[in-house]
Design a protein around this motif. Structure first.
Motif, mmCIF file in Angstrom:
data_model
loop_
_atom_site.group_PDB
_atom_site.id
_atom_site.type_symbol
_atom_site.label_atom_id
_atom_site.label_comp_id
_atom_site.label_asym_id
_atom_site.label_seq_id
_atom_site.Cartn_x
_atom_site.Cartn_y
_atom_site.Cartn_z
ATOM 1 N N VAL A 124 -23.825 -112.497 1.524
ATOM 2 C CA VAL A 124 -23.231 -112.126 2.805
ATOM 3 C C VAL A 124 -22.860 -110.646 2.850
ATOM 4 O O VAL A 124 -23.004 -109.997 3.891
ATOM 5 N N SER A 125 -22.394 -110.065 1.762
ATOM 6 C CA SER A 125 -22.006 -108.652 1.795
ATOM 7 C C SER A 125 -23.210 -107.749 2.054
ATOM 8 O O SER A 125 -23.098 -106.751 2.765
ATOM 9 N N ILE A 126 -24.364 -108.096 1.505
ATOM 10 C CA ILE A 126 -25.575 -107.311 1.776
ATOM 11 C C ILE A 126 -26.033 -107.568 3.211
ATOM 12 O O ILE A 126 -26.445 -106.649 3.915
ATOM 13 N N ALA A 127 -25.944 -108.815 3.643
ATOM 14 C CA ALA A 127 -26.359 -109.167 5.009
ATOM 15 C C ALA A 127 -25.543 -108.410 6.054
ATOM 16 O O ALA A 127 -26.070 -108.062 7.111
ATOM 17 N N LYS A 128 -24.283 -108.139 5.771
ATOM 18 C CA LYS A 128 -23.403 -107.468 6.737
ATOM 19 C C LYS A 128 -23.321 -105.961 6.501
ATOM 20 O O LYS A 128 -22.512 -105.284 7.123
ATOM 21 N N SER A 129 -24.162 -105.442 5.631
ATOM 22 C CA SER A 129 -24.138 -104.014 5.313
ATOM 23 C C SER A 129 -25.180 -103.258 6.129
ATOM 24 O O SER A 129 -25.890 -103.841 6.946
ATOM 25 N N ASP A 130 -25.301 -101.976 5.846
ATOM 26 C CA ASP A 130 -26.322 -101.150 6.487
ATOM 27 C C ASP A 130 -27.585 -101.064 5.626
ATOM 28 O O ASP A 130 -28.406 -100.183 5.801
ATOM 29 N N SER A 131 -27.759 -102.000 4.730
ATOM 30 C CA SER A 131 -28.881 -102.012 3.801
ATOM 31 C C SER A 131 -30.224 -102.146 4.513
ATOM 32 O O SER A 131 -30.333 -102.798 5.557
ATOM 33 N N ALA A 132 -31.247 -101.559 3.915
ATOM 34 C CA ALA A 132 -32.614 -101.710 4.427
ATOM 35 C C ALA A 132 -33.098 -103.151 4.316
ATOM 36 O O ALA A 132 -34.105 -103.514 4.915
ATOM 37 N N ILE A 133 -32.383 -103.972 3.559
ATOM 38 C CA ILE A 133 -32.753 -105.382 3.398
ATOM 39 C C ILE A 133 -31.699 -106.326 3.963
ATOM 40 O O ILE A 133 -31.665 -107.505 3.616
ATOM 41 N N CYS A 134 -30.871 -105.837 4.890
ATOM 42 C CA CYS A 134 -29.795 -106.688 5.418
ATOM 43 C C CYS A 134 -30.340 -107.921 6.143
ATOM 44 O O CYS A 134 -29.761 -109.007 6.030
ATOM 45 N N GLU A 135 -31.443 -107.787 6.870
ATOM 46 C CA GLU A 135 -32.002 -108.949 7.571
ATOM 47 C C GLU A 135 -32.568 -109.971 6.591
ATOM 48 O O GLU A 135 -32.430 -111.180 6.788
ATOM 49 N N LEU A 136 -33.190 -109.482 5.519
ATOM 50 C CA LEU A 136 -33.698 -110.380 4.478
ATOM 51 C C LEU A 136 -32.526 -111.092 3.800
ATOM 52 O O LEU A 136 -32.574 -112.306 3.555
ATOM 53 N N ALA A 137 -31.458 -110.358 3.538
ATOM 54 C CA ALA A 137 -30.264 -110.957 2.919
ATOM 55 C C ALA A 137 -29.636 -112.000 3.840
ATOM 56 O O ALA A 137 -29.189 -113.057 3.372
ATOM 57 N N GLU A 138 -29.619 -111.729 5.135
ATOM 58 C CA GLU A 138 -29.052 -112.697 6.083
ATOM 59 C C GLU A 138 -29.850 -114.001 6.068
ATOM 60 O O GLU A 138 -29.287 -115.093 6.062
ATOM 61 N N TRP A 139 -31.173 -113.887 6.047
ATOM 62 C CA TRP A 139 -32.017 -115.086 5.983
ATOM 63 C C TRP A 139 -31.771 -115.856 4.692
ATOM 64 O O TRP A 139 -31.609 -117.079 4.706
ATOM 65 N N LEU A 140 -31.718 -115.140 3.561
ATOM 66 C CA LEU A 140 -31.489 -115.822 2.279
ATOM 67 C C LEU A 140 -30.086 -116.417 2.180
ATOM 68 O O LEU A 140 -29.881 -117.425 1.513
ATOM 69 N N ALA A 141 -29.131 -115.802 2.868
ATOM 70 C CA ALA A 141 -27.749 -116.287 2.815
ATOM 71 C C ALA A 141 -27.501 -117.469 3.737
ATOM 72 O O ALA A 141 -26.738 -118.377 3.399
ATOM 73 N N PHE A 142 -28.141 -117.477 4.907
ATOM 74 C CA PHE A 142 -27.791 -118.460 5.931
ATOM 75 C C PHE A 142 -28.958 -119.264 6.487
ATOM 76 O O PHE A 142 -28.749 -120.158 7.303
#
Length: 160
Positions: A124-142
């Protein structure tokens, strides 16, 4: 031609690298994928093996290399599409003078070639960040249809 670099944190091999010829820097966390990349792809990139989670010495060395190269030479990272791979990517983003772009790290590739997995809310912290992979992290998280992808399951590809 690719320049393969398996550097020690001291950077002993850096003097032998022609940084002026580098079209991109590609960091690869998996040794088998690193070997395939440098043997099968000739795109002028400087390919660096991180050995999984890069050490602080390797981060320091990458920072030095990035400072020697023009900003238009892209930095890319190829890692697993799973919690560990995303954490490695995020570590590079947070500790280098400029962050990497993902290379072969996409939801589309994971959906096509990955294995079913459970969502991992620890991302979730990567998903809610300004990371270049935030959308990928959101999918993997939720996501309800999450899949993990080991990078060695993919064929190498040019880094441009």
């Amino acid at each position: 031609m690719c320049q393969a670099v398996r550097l020690s944190p001291s950077g002993d091999a850096l003097a032998a690298v022609d940084l002026g010829a580098a079209t991109a820097i590609l960091t690869v966390e998996n040794y088998a994928s690193f070997n395939r990349q440098v043997r099968e792809i000739e795109d002028g990139s400087l390919v660096m093996y991180t050995g999984g989670f890069p050490t602080s010495g390797l981060i320091e060395l990458l920072a030095k290399v990035l400072k020697l190269l023009p900003a238009e030479v892209p930095l890319l990272h190829c890692g697993d599409v799973d919690a560990g791979g995303l954490r490695i990517f995020r570590n590079l983003e947070q500790n280098l003078p400029r962050g990497p772009r993902p290379h072969l790290m996409t939801r589309e590739l994971a959906e096509r070639a990955g294995q079913p997995a459970d969502a991992d809310p620890s991302l979730v912290s990567i998903a809610k960040s300004d990371s270049a992979i935030c959308e990928l992290a959101e999918w993997l998280a939720f996501g309800s249809d999450v899949r993990h992808l080991e990078q060695e399951a993919l064929d190498p590809a040019p880094s441009y």
